[in-house]
Write a protein that holds these residues in place. Structure first.
Motif, PDB file in Angstrom:
ATOM      1  N   UNK A 117     -59.427  33.996 -34.352  1.00 38.59           N
ATOM      2  CA  UNK A 117     -60.824  34.386 -34.280  1.00 38.59           C
ATOM      3  C   UNK A 117     -61.329  34.127 -32.870  1.00 38.59           C
ATOM      4  N   UNK A 118     -62.450  33.415 -32.768  1.00 42.64           N
ATOM      5  CA  UNK A 118     -63.028  33.119 -31.454  1.00 42.64           C
ATOM      6  C   UNK A 118     -62.423  31.873 -30.808  1.00 42.64           C
ATOM      7  N   UNK A 119     -61.662  31.083 -31.567  1.00 46.04           N
ATOM      8  CA  UNK A 119     -61.076  29.853 -31.025  1.00 46.04           C
ATOM      9  C   UNK A 119     -59.811  30.164 -30.227  1.00 46.04           C
ATOM     10  N   UNK A 120     -59.680  29.527 -29.065  1.00 43.37           N
ATOM     11  CA  UNK A 120     -58.552  29.780 -28.179  1.00 43.37           C
ATOM     12  C   UNK A 120     -57.711  28.513 -28.017  1.00 43.37           C
ATOM     13  N   UNK A 121     -56.383  28.700 -28.094  1.00 38.44           N
ATOM     14  CA  UNK A 121     -55.434  27.601 -27.946  1.00 38.44           C
ATOM     15  C   UNK A 121     -54.494  27.964 -26.800  1.00 38.44           C
ATOM     16  N   UNK A 122     -54.513  27.160 -25.743  1.00 46.88           N
ATOM     17  CA  UNK A 122     -53.762  27.486 -24.536  1.00 46.88           C
ATOM     18  C   UNK A 122     -52.522  26.609 -24.398  1.00 46.88           C
ATOM     19  N   UNK A 123     -51.462  27.243 -23.886  1.00 42.95           N
ATOM     20  CA  UNK A 123     -50.201  26.544 -23.592  1.00 42.95           C
ATOM     21  C   UNK A 123     -49.670  25.788 -24.803  1.00 42.95           C
ATOM     22  N   UNK A 124     -49.469  26.559 -25.842  1.00 40.96           N
ATOM     23  CA  UNK A 124     -48.937  26.053 -27.110  1.00 40.96           C
ATOM     24  C   UNK A 124     -47.430  26.281 -27.153  1.00 40.96           C
ATOM     25  N   UNK A 180     -51.103  22.714 -40.750  1.00 41.14           N
ATOM     26  CA  UNK A 180     -52.148  21.744 -41.050  1.00 41.14           C
ATOM     27  C   UNK A 180     -52.809  21.193 -39.790  1.00 41.14           C
ATOM     28  N   UNK A 181     -52.141  21.254 -38.639  1.00 39.53           N
ATOM     29  CA  UNK A 181     -52.754  20.753 -37.405  1.00 39.53           C
ATOM     30  C   UNK A 181     -53.977  21.559 -36.986  1.00 39.53           C
ATOM     31  N   UNK A 182     -54.129  22.773 -37.522  1.00 44.32           N
ATOM     32  CA  UNK A 182     -55.332  23.546 -37.218  1.00 44.32           C
ATOM     33  C   UNK A 182     -56.584  22.756 -37.592  1.00 44.32           C
ATOM     34  N   UNK A 183     -56.476  21.914 -38.633  1.00 41.82           N
ATOM     35  CA  UNK A 183     -57.628  21.154 -39.102  1.00 41.82           C
ATOM     36  C   UNK A 183     -58.085  20.117 -38.080  1.00 41.82           C
ATOM     37  N   UNK A 184     -57.230  19.772 -37.118  1.00 44.42           N
ATOM     38  CA  UNK A 184     -57.635  18.852 -36.060  1.00 44.42           C
ATOM     39  C   UNK A 184     -58.610  19.517 -35.085  1.00 44.42           C
ATOM     40  N   UNK A 185     -58.659  20.840 -35.119  1.00 44.03           N
ATOM     41  CA  UNK A 185     -59.461  21.583 -34.146  1.00 44.03           C
ATOM     42  C   UNK A 185     -60.667  22.281 -34.760  1.00 44.03           C
ATOM     43  N   UNK A 241     -64.657  22.999 -30.791  1.00 44.00           N
ATOM     44  CA  UNK A 241     -64.981  23.498 -29.462  1.00 44.00           C
ATOM     45  C   UNK A 241     -64.277  24.842 -29.303  1.00 44.00           C
ATOM     46  N   UNK A 242     -64.730  25.698 -28.396  1.00 47.26           N
ATOM     47  CA  UNK A 242     -64.189  27.063 -28.350  1.00 47.26           C
ATOM     48  C   UNK A 242     -62.816  27.197 -27.712  1.00 47.26           C
ATOM     49  N   UNK A 243     -62.413  26.212 -26.915  1.00 53.15           N
ATOM     50  CA  UNK A 243     -61.194  26.370 -26.111  1.00 53.15           C
ATOM     51  C   UNK A 243     -60.423  25.058 -26.105  1.00 53.15           C
ATOM     52  N   UNK A 244     -59.111  25.139 -26.405  1.00 56.28           N
ATOM     53  CA  UNK A 244     -58.273  23.937 -26.442  1.00 56.28           C
ATOM     54  C   UNK A 244     -57.048  24.103 -25.548  1.00 56.28           C
ATOM     55  N   UNK A 245     -56.756  23.077 -24.779  1.00 55.02           N
ATOM     56  CA  UNK A 245     -55.517  23.001 -24.011  1.00 55.02           C
ATOM     57  C   UNK A 245     -54.546  22.143 -24.811  1.00 55.02           C
ATOM     58  N   UNK A 246     -53.429  22.717 -25.263  1.00 54.18           N
ATOM     59  CA  UNK A 246     -52.512  22.005 -26.154  1.00 54.18           C
ATOM     60  C   UNK A 246     -51.493  21.189 -25.352  1.00 54.18           C
ATOM     61  N   UNK A 247     -50.606  21.867 -24.631  1.00 51.57           N
ATOM     62  CA  UNK A 247     -49.650  21.195 -23.742  1.00 51.57           C
ATOM     63  C   UNK A 247     -48.951  19.993 -24.395  1.00 51.57           C
ATOM     64  N   UNK A 248     -48.335  20.210 -25.527  1.00 54.93           N
ATOM     65  CA  UNK A 248     -47.620  19.135 -26.220  1.00 54.93           C
ATOM     66  C   UNK A 248     -46.141  19.174 -25.853  1.00 54.93           C
TER      67      UNK A 248
END
Length: 379
Positions: free
Chosen positions: A247-254, A268-273, A291-298
């Motif tokens: 949707x409108x949520x963005x996940x970067x560098x996954x 289930x980790x989606x629920x953390x965001x 929040x609208x934008x997440x930097x993952x980098x795990x």
């Protein structure tokens, strides 16, 4: 530390469970245990623990059926998380009630499943799946650790800007997400899957030429565990995705791994965001991102480990350690100290203490070509 993935979901179609026409709102608390959502429901008046799994079908273990004296009445064909088809016996639960006694689901069809590897670690008697809520709206809030089940005479009040429609028939929460720049894939929102995204090989192959993705490593290792048992050893890829949009949520560098599930899984980790709401009758999925934008980098381990008979073994080898160690090699020392005996369930739920929160650890490993010292690290 990444162990062999334990995914007990059974992927199948939903069956409507009749409820009374009156309005209701029930609250089901949950706790996270080893990457699983654990809830309590009442079976014929008595509390029992279950895994809450939006990618699965409601199920009881054979052991629980025996203790509850519930006899099998029929069978059902299912496809498990490893894409293995098979027939399973079914029973009907006379009364399945929320812990606050607000909703009583009657005559609930339930699969009968044998306990598979790792099941005992969670101490549960079955699975609560999407089929139970075919006529309800379900909201999952990780900040309060609650699942709210509401009657669906009116649609959710969440903004339609945060809504995605189901894309497949059958009632499962399957939605479309985008991998930049413009590749859309269908994903199953599956709280039984422990990560954020698990990409199936066919989706990867279909969009590889047009999507912005990079293969960062190739692995070979043990398969995940489904209701039909553990999958055979297989190859997989680690894929780095610069931008995933839900949707409108963005996940970067996954970073994700390819697998052989029936669908790509949004886990289930989606629920953390964000807070997730599923309006099953209207076939709508809402994500209220915190929040609208997440930097993952795990970062990921350069090889994976598992516990068998108290000992520590290599379960998956990735590119940087290929040719140095192999699946099934035994770890005999950690930082020069002999390994102790490990409890399998403790490793699933809490990991190996000597390996937790360390960037690099020297492991001494017995291999076919002799004993080797290998650095276990994130990459």
């Amino acid at each position: 530390m990444n162990y062999t993935r334990l995914i007990i979901a059974a992927i199948t179609f939903c069956l409507a469970i009749p409820l009374s026409a009156q309005s209701y709102q029930a609250t089901i608390p949950y706790q996270m245990l080893g990457g699983k959502m654990i809830v309590e429901m009442k079976v014929n008046g008595h509390a029992h623990p279950f895994i809450f799994d939006t990618g699965g079908h409601t199920a009881l273990t054979a052991k629980a059926c025996q203790a509850l004296q519930i006899a099998a009445t029929d069978s059902m064909k299912i496809t498990d998380v490893n894409n293995v088809e098979g027939y399973h016996k079914t029973v009907h639960i006379e009364n399945l009630t929320t812990p606050d006694n607000v909703i009583n689901f009657k005559n609930v069809p339930s699969l009968v499943i044998n306990e598979v590897k790792g099941w005992e670690c969670f101490g549960v008697d079955g699975v609560i799946g999407s089929d139970l809520f075919a006529s309800a709206i379900v909201s999952i809030d990780s900040q309060t650790r609650t699942i709210t089940v509401t009657s669906a005479e009116r649609p959710s009040t969440v903004s339609l800007r945060k809504m995605l429609n189901f894309t497949r028939d059958g009632g499962m929460p399957i939605i479309s997400v985008q991998i930049a720049p413009a590749s859309n894939i269908d994903v199953l929102f599956d709280t039984g899957s422990p990560g954020l995204l698990s990409l199936i090989e066919s989706d990867f192959e279909n969009i590889q030429s047009e999507a912005s993705m990079n293969i960062v490593s190739e692995g070979y290792g043990e398969g995940s565990v489904g209701v039909a048992g553990q999958a055979d050893k297989a190859s997989s890829y680690r894929i780095q995705i610069p931008l995933l949009s839900v949707g409108a949520a963005k996940f970067r560098n996954l970073t994700t791994c390819t697998g052989k599930h029936p669908y790509t899984l949004l886990g289930v980790k989606l629920l953390e965001y964000g807070k997730v709401t599923i309006d099953y009758p209207r076939r709508r999925f809402y994500l209220e991102a915190f929040q609208p934008d997440y930097e993952i980098n795990t970062p990921c381990n350069n090889f994976d480990l598992t516990v068998k008979d108290g000992d520590l073994y290599v379960s998956t080898v990735w590119s940087s350690t290929k040719g140095k160690i192999a699946v099934g090699d035994k770890v005999i020392k950690i930082n020069g100290k002999p390994t102790k005996k490990y409890d399998f369930c403790e490793s699933i739920l809490n990991g190996i203490p000597e390996l937790e929160k360390k960037k690099k650890t020297k492991l001494t490993i017995e291999t076919a070509s002799g004993v080797k010292d290998i650095i276990y690290e994130k990459e």
